[in-house]
Design an enzyme around this catalytic site. Structure first.
Site, short mmCIF file in Angstrom:
data_model
loop_
_atom_site.label_atom_id
_atom_site.label_comp_id
_atom_site.label_asym_id
_atom_site.label_seq_id
_atom_site.Cartn_x
_atom_site.Cartn_y
_atom_site.Cartn_z
N TYR A 32 10.06 1.62 -0.49
CA TYR A 32 11.06 2.42 0.20
C TYR A 32 10.49 3.05 1.46
CZ TYR A 32 9.28 6.98 -1.51
OH TYR A 32 8.52 8.10 -1.76
N ARG A 100 14.97 -10.98 -17.49
CA ARG A 100 13.85 -10.07 -17.31
C ARG A 100 12.55 -10.81 -17.62
NH1 ARG A 100 10.42 -6.84 -20.15
NH2 ARG A 100 10.03 -4.71 -19.43
N LYS A 150 4.07 2.16 -0.36
CA LYS A 150 5.15 3.13 -0.63
C LYS A 150 6.13 2.55 -1.64
CE LYS A 150 7.94 6.53 1.90
NZ LYS A 150 7.47 7.72 1.21
N GLU A 182 -3.19 14.27 -2.25
CA GLU A 182 -2.03 14.60 -1.41
C GLU A 182 -1.02 15.37 -2.24
OE1 GLU A 182 -0.11 10.89 -0.18
OE2 GLU A 182 -0.64 9.99 -2.10
N LEU A 206 -0.89 7.88 0.59
CA LEU A 206 0.05 7.22 1.49
C LEU A 206 -0.35 7.54 2.93
CD1 LEU A 206 2.69 5.52 1.40
CD2 LEU A 206 3.84 7.63 2.06
N1 PDD Z 1 7.52 11.05 1.03
N2 PDD Z 1 2.45 11.10 0.56
C1 PDD Z 1 3.39 10.78 -0.33
C2 PDD Z 1 2.99 10.56 -1.75
C3 PDD Z 1 4.74 10.65 0.07
O1 PDD Z 1 5.68 10.30 -0.82
C4 PDD Z 1 5.08 10.89 1.43
C5 PDD Z 1 6.49 10.75 1.93
C6 PDD Z 1 4.06 11.24 2.33
C7 PDD Z 1 4.32 11.51 3.80
O2 PDD Z 1 4.64 10.32 4.49
P1 PDD Z 1 5.59 10.36 5.78
O3 PDD Z 1 4.98 11.33 6.71
O4 PDD Z 1 5.54 8.98 6.30
O5 PDD Z 1 6.95 10.79 5.30
C8 PDD Z 1 2.75 11.33 1.85
C9 PDD Z 1 8.91 10.87 1.41
C10 PDD Z 1 9.34 11.80 2.48
C11 PDD Z 1 9.79 10.93 0.17
O6 PDD Z 1 9.41 10.35 -0.81
O7 PDD Z 1 10.86 11.53 0.20
#
Ligand code: PDD
Length: 286
Positions: A32, A100, A150, A182, A206
């Site tokens: 995503y 599946r 992601k 993170e 990420l």
């Molecule tokens: N989340 N680390 C994780 C685990 C994340 O899920 C996200 C983003 C980030 C920051 O990445 P970016 O700056 O590209 O949004 C870091 C999104 C916003 C979400 O899951 O809603």
């Protein structure tokens, strides 16, 4: 009612359908992206599109649309739903095979599923929470080893958010071998003696699109940056802390595990970076 996009069609949200055999549903076999919208325009679309390609490639999934098509879909949804401030969510899964099976289906026989939807968030940029800062708790990082991809496997981050809520906090920072990886859905930073400290990118976190932009702006503003691991104890002893993500931009952290940072207010560096980030991102938005 919202208009959403599913596999080539724009539909009212209650008419949009995905198969019960979809691998996103059965196996969390999907990726995503989240792109924020300010002034009705997309923030850092190119960065999100590039990371999407990387996530797809790492999982051997084909991209069902080109970047140009993706941009057109994002814009169409923003326009149809009248989004001035908010988010566009995009999910791509390995599709819905007949049965599946753990093995990946033949991509020729099973096209991927692509879904996009918007979330309207008026006041996203001028957030009162950003003026106050958020509180985080620390939890163990028990996620898998490819956090740089992601994927839609978001159960543990959801559980982390619930643990934070239960503890009267807003979010959780995850700890591996004593070091902060993170936040549940954001990248983590501390500030000590004016220096911004954040974990370097690797398979452990990420590679935030907001992170890359914020570090670039910080460097341009002559701020000192150190990309290295930091411990949770070091974080509790920091002058300031903050998180970054597409949905929070730069958000000050004022408390970690009940320990206030500095005087327990947002400090200088994070609010300044938030302002620079919002200004520059608005200028570059498309
Ligand atoms: N989340 N680390 C994780 C685990 C994340 O899920 C996200 C983003 C980030 C920051 O990445 P970016 O700056 O590209 O949004 C870091 C999104 C916003 C979400 O899951 O809603």
């Amino acid at each position: 009612m919202r208009t959403v996009y599913v596999n080539g069609d724009y539909l009212p949200e209650d008419e949009a359908k995905v198969s019960i055999f979809d691998r996103g549903f059965l196996m969390a076999d999907g990726v995503y992206e989240v792109t924020s919208v300010l002034d009705g325009k997309l923030i850092d679309f190119a960065g999100h599109a590039a990371r999407l390609d990387r996530s797809l490639a790492e999982l051997d999934m084909a991209a069902p649309v080109t970047h140009d098509e993706l941009l057109a879909i994002h814009r169409e949804l923003v326009s149809r739903n009248g989004i001035e401030e908010g988010m566009v969510y995009l999910q791509i899964t390995r599709g819905a095979p007949d049965d599946r099976d753990f093995a990946f289906p033949d991509p020729e026989a099973t096209p991927s599923t692509i879904v996009l939807f918007t979330q309207n968030k008026p006041g996203l940029a001028d957030s009162p929470v950003a003026k106050q800062g958020i509180k985080v708790i620390s939890i163990e990082d028990i996620r898998w080893g490819r956090r740089d991809i992601k994927t839609v496997q978001l159960l543990y981050p959801s559980m982390g958010k619930m643990m934070a809520k239960k503890a009267g906090a807003d979010d959780a920072w995850m700890i591996e071998d004593g070091h902060v990886t993170e936040g549940t859905s954001n990248n983590a930073y501390i500030v000590k003696g004016g220096k911004i400290i954040t974990r370097p990118t690797s398979n452990d976190i990420l590679h935030g699109i907001t992170r890359a932009a914020v570090l670039r702006f910080a460097q341009e503003a002559q701020m000192e940056i150190e990309e290295r691991l930091f411990t949770i104890d070091e974080a509790k002893d920091a002058d300031e802390a903050f998180i970054t993500s597409a949905s929070t931009f730069v958000m000050p952290v004022v408390e970690i595990d009940g320990v206030p940072l500095g005087d327990g207010t947002p400090g200088k560096v994070a609010p300044r970076l938030r302002e620079i980030y919002l200004d520059e991102s608005r200028k570059a938005a498309i």
